[in-house]
Design a protein around this motif. Structure first.
Motif, PDB file in Angstrom:
ATOM      1  N   ARG A 142     -10.171   0.432   3.573  1.00 32.41           N
ATOM      2  CA  ARG A 142      -9.059   1.393   3.592  1.00 32.41           C
ATOM      3  C   ARG A 142      -8.251   1.287   4.875  1.00 32.41           C
ATOM      4  NH1 ARG A 142     -11.140   7.298   2.009  1.00 32.41           N
ATOM      5  NH2 ARG A 142      -8.921   7.675   2.376  1.00 32.41           N
ATOM      6  N   ARG A 143      -8.928   1.095   5.986  1.00 35.29           N
ATOM      7  CA  ARG A 143      -8.242   1.008   7.268  1.00 35.29           C
ATOM      8  C   ARG A 143      -7.482  -0.309   7.410  1.00 35.29           C
ATOM      9  NH1 ARG A 143      -9.704   4.629  11.302  1.00 35.29           N
ATOM     10  NH2 ARG A 143     -11.387   6.072  10.748  1.00 35.29           N
ATOM     11  N   ILE A 144      -8.026  -1.360   6.849  1.00 33.08           N
ATOM     12  CA  ILE A 144      -7.393  -2.676   6.994  1.00 33.08           C
ATOM     13  C   ILE A 144      -6.245  -2.865   6.005  1.00 33.08           C
ATOM     14  CG2 ILE A 144      -7.768  -5.166   6.768  1.00 33.08           C
ATOM     15  CD1 ILE A 144     -10.616  -4.715   7.785  1.00 33.08           C
ATOM     16  N   PHE A 145      -6.504  -2.562   4.750  1.00 30.03           N
ATOM     17  CA  PHE A 145      -5.527  -2.874   3.700  1.00 30.03           C
ATOM     18  C   PHE A 145      -4.595  -1.709   3.354  1.00 30.03           C
ATOM     19  CE2 PHE A 145      -9.193  -5.680   2.856  1.00 30.03           C
ATOM     20  CZ  PHE A 145      -8.544  -6.900   3.000  1.00 30.03           C
ATOM     21  N   HIS A 146      -4.906  -0.499   3.822  1.00 32.61           N
ATOM     22  CA  HIS A 146      -4.003   0.655   3.619  1.00 32.61           C
ATOM     23  C   HIS A 146      -3.639   0.825   2.141  1.00 32.61           C
ATOM     24  CE1 HIS A 146      -3.472   0.844   7.990  1.00 32.61           C
ATOM     25  NE2 HIS A 146      -3.345  -0.471   7.952  1.00 32.61           N
ATOM     26  N   PHE A 147      -4.657   0.979   1.322  1.00 32.64           N
ATOM     27  CA  PHE A 147      -4.420   1.084  -0.125  1.00 32.64           C
ATOM     28  C   PHE A 147      -3.497   2.259  -0.475  1.00 32.64           C
ATOM     29  CE2 PHE A 147      -8.848  -0.806  -0.093  1.00 32.64           C
ATOM     30  CZ  PHE A 147      -8.415  -2.072  -0.384  1.00 32.64           C
ATOM     31  N   HIS A 148      -3.727   3.392   0.149  1.00 34.52           N
ATOM     32  CA  HIS A 148      -2.926   4.570  -0.187  1.00 34.52           C
ATOM     33  C   HIS A 148      -1.457   4.372   0.205  1.00 34.52           C
ATOM     34  CE1 HIS A 148      -1.202   8.610   0.567  1.00 34.52           C
ATOM     35  NE2 HIS A 148      -1.834   8.896  -0.557  1.00 34.52           N
ATOM     36  N   ASP A 149      -1.223   3.807   1.385  1.00 33.81           N
ATOM     37  CA  ASP A 149       0.152   3.594   1.845  1.00 33.81           C
ATOM     38  C   ASP A 149       0.878   2.577   0.972  1.00 33.81           C
ATOM     39  OD1 ASP A 149      -0.240   5.385   3.936  1.00 33.81           O
ATOM     40  OD2 ASP A 149      -1.010   3.820   5.268  1.00 33.81           O
ATOM     41  N   LYS A 150       0.177   1.506   0.599  1.00 39.26           N
ATOM     42  CA  LYS A 150       0.791   0.494  -0.259  1.00 39.26           C
ATOM     43  C   LYS A 150       1.083   1.058  -1.651  1.00 39.26           C
ATOM     44  CE  LYS A 150      -1.139  -3.674   1.870  1.00 39.26           C
ATOM     45  NZ  LYS A 150      -2.020  -4.846   1.652  1.00 39.26           N
ATOM     46  N   TRP A 151       0.147   1.804  -2.181  1.00 39.63           N
ATOM     47  CA  TRP A 151       0.348   2.415  -3.496  1.00 39.63           C
ATOM     48  C   TRP A 151       1.604   3.285  -3.490  1.00 39.63           C
ATOM     49  CZ3 TRP A 151      -2.719   7.398  -4.886  1.00 39.63           C
ATOM     50  CH2 TRP A 151      -2.246   7.910  -6.107  1.00 39.63           C
ATOM     51  N   ARG A 152       1.716   4.134  -2.489  1.00 41.86           N
ATOM     52  CA  ARG A 152       2.878   5.028  -2.411  1.00 41.86           C
ATOM     53  C   ARG A 152       4.166   4.251  -2.174  1.00 41.86           C
ATOM     54  NH1 ARG A 152       2.718   9.122   2.436  1.00 41.86           N
ATOM     55  NH2 ARG A 152       2.860   7.104   3.507  1.00 41.86           N
ATOM     56  N   SER A 153       4.138   3.311  -1.235  1.00 39.24           N
ATOM     57  CA  SER A 153       5.340   2.554  -0.897  1.00 39.24           C
ATOM     58  C   SER A 153       5.824   1.697  -2.064  1.00 39.24           C
ATOM     59  CB  SER A 153       5.067   1.667   0.322  1.00 39.24           C
ATOM     60  OG  SER A 153       6.194   0.890   0.638  1.00 39.24           O
ATOM     61  N   LEU A 196      17.148  -2.231  -0.030  1.00 39.29           N
ATOM     62  CA  LEU A 196      15.888  -1.584  -0.406  1.00 39.29           C
ATOM     63  C   LEU A 196      14.688  -2.447  -0.053  1.00 39.29           C
ATOM     64  CD1 LEU A 196      14.285   0.636  -1.903  1.00 39.29           C
ATOM     65  CD2 LEU A 196      14.658  -0.674  -3.994  1.00 39.29           C
ATOM     66  N   THR A 197      14.720  -3.709  -0.436  1.00 48.85           N
ATOM     67  CA  THR A 197      13.575  -4.581  -0.199  1.00 48.85           C
ATOM     68  C   THR A 197      13.344  -4.821   1.295  1.00 48.85           C
ATOM     69  OG1 THR A 197      15.031  -6.503  -0.557  1.00 48.85           O
ATOM     70  CG2 THR A 197      13.726  -5.721  -2.432  1.00 48.85           C
ATOM     71  N   SER A 198      14.427  -5.021   2.047  1.00 44.69           N
ATOM     72  CA  SER A 198      14.267  -5.239   3.491  1.00 44.69           C
ATOM     73  C   SER A 198      13.772  -3.976   4.183  1.00 44.69           C
ATOM     74  CB  SER A 198      15.581  -5.704   4.106  1.00 44.69           C
ATOM     75  OG  SER A 198      16.588  -4.729   3.957  1.00 44.69           O
ATOM     76  N   SER A 199      14.278  -2.816   3.764  1.00 45.66           N
ATOM     77  CA  SER A 199      13.834  -1.558   4.358  1.00 45.66           C
ATOM     78  C   SER A 199      12.363  -1.294   4.051  1.00 45.66           C
ATOM     79  CB  SER A 199      14.703  -0.403   3.832  1.00 45.66           C
ATOM     80  OG  SER A 199      14.252   0.822   4.333  1.00 45.66           O
ATOM     81  N   GLU A 200      11.954  -1.568   2.831  1.00 47.02           N
ATOM     82  CA  GLU A 200      10.556  -1.356   2.455  1.00 47.02           C
ATOM     83  C   GLU A 200       9.636  -2.268   3.264  1.00 47.02           C
ATOM     84  OE1 GLU A 200       6.807  -1.853   0.606  1.00 47.02           O
ATOM     85  OE2 GLU A 200       8.328  -3.424   0.564  1.00 47.02           O
ATOM     86  N   THR A 201      10.064  -3.515   3.459  1.00 48.24           N
ATOM     87  CA  THR A 201       9.260  -4.459   4.238  1.00 48.24           C
ATOM     88  C   THR A 201       9.171  -4.032   5.695  1.00 48.24           C
ATOM     89  OG1 THR A 201       9.943  -6.259   2.757  1.00 48.24           O
ATOM     90  CG2 THR A 201       8.984  -6.871   4.877  1.00 48.24           C
ATOM     91  N   ASN A 202      10.311  -3.626   6.268  1.00 45.29           N
ATOM     92  CA  ASN A 202      10.311  -3.199   7.670  1.00 45.29           C
ATOM     93  C   ASN A 202       9.468  -1.950   7.881  1.00 45.29           C
ATOM     94  OD1 ASN A 202      12.011  -5.294   8.480  1.00 45.29           O
ATOM     95  ND2 ASN A 202      13.866  -4.112   8.068  1.00 45.29           N
ATOM     96  N   ASN A 203       9.574  -1.015   6.959  1.00 49.81           N
ATOM     97  CA  ASN A 203       8.781   0.209   7.088  1.00 49.81           C
ATOM     98  C   ASN A 203       7.288  -0.085   7.004  1.00 49.81           C
ATOM     99  OD1 ASN A 203      11.036   1.833   7.335  1.00 49.81           O
ATOM    100  ND2 ASN A 203      11.162   2.252   5.129  1.00 49.81           N
TER     101      ASN A 203
END
Length: 224
Positions: A142-153, A196-203
């Motif tokens: 969870r700490r390495i791959f950030h499943f929750h953050d990726k799912w939401r993003s 959108l894609t560049s902003s998502e990647t940068n975030n």
């Protein structure tokens, strides 16, 4: 007869001379009007040919623009499917890791207590050790791959791509391919997509860097 004929002759001569003087002026006026009309006609014909050329150019490029639109909409569709697929995968791993941590947090103390009571539960020690390993792996993942953050993003990006795609389809419906209005909507679609894609990647990478900085800070404080 000479007196009678002379005035008539003089009048005839004077009339003929007046007509002779007036004819060049009439001819000049007529020729000027003819030139103006011919110039106006040429201008009208030139404008008509110009607009015909523009119309022909637009119609001639309609297949080109249609092909570009088809390829770009296919690219958007692939991006939507990518975001949908990876959002689902990260959601599953997030829920699975959360379930492992929750279950292990509840059961591990029970098995540890049973193994220390001396009731001969040898498998309790093994099971509690396995639970501890699974809990560590789940929390580390969870700490390495950030499943929750990726799912939401990924889910937010997917829904936003669907929105801009459907908005473009509504705005461009019924408009000829290659027309100035259509080109404007098409270029706006491309701009929205890349923003959108560049902003998502940068975030995402900004979030990753922030988490790494927090982890390093916590480790430094722990060492102190």
């Amino acid at each position: 007869m000479s007196d009678t004929s002379t005035p008539e002759g003089n009048n005839g001569i004077s009339l003929d001379s007046n007509n002779a003087n007036q004819r060049p002026e009439a001819l000049n006026t007529f020729s000027l009007r003819s030139r103006i009309l011919s110039n106006s006609q040429r201008q009208i014909e030139g404008m008509a040919n110009h607009y015909k050329a523009i119309e022909y150019k637009i119609k001639g490029n309609s297949a080109y623009w249609e092909n570009r639109e088809s390829k770009f909409l296919k690219r958007i569709e692939n991006s939507i499917e990518w975001y949908r697929h990876h959002s689902g995968i990260n959601r599953i791993f997030h829920l699975l890791s959360s379930a492992i941590i929750l279950t292990g947090g509840v059961l591990a103390p029970l098995f540890i207590a049973s193994s220390e009571s001396g009731d001969g539960w040898d498998f309790a020690k093994i099971f509690s050790a396995l639970l501890a390993v699974l809990m560590g792996l789940a929390e580390g993942s969870r700490r390495i791959f950030h499943f929750h953050d990726k799912w939401r993003s990924f889910y937010i990006s997917m829904t936003e791509l669907i929105r801009i795609r459907e908005a473009y389809r509504d705005l461009s419906a019924g408009i000829d391919y290659g027309s100035p209005e259509w080109v404007k909507y098409y270029l706006d679609l491309r701009e929205d997509y890349f923003d959108l894609t560049s902003s998502e990647t940068n975030n995402y990478f900004t979030h990753q860097s922030g988490n790494s900085g927090k982890a390093n800070t916590q480790n430094t404080e722990g060492d102190n």
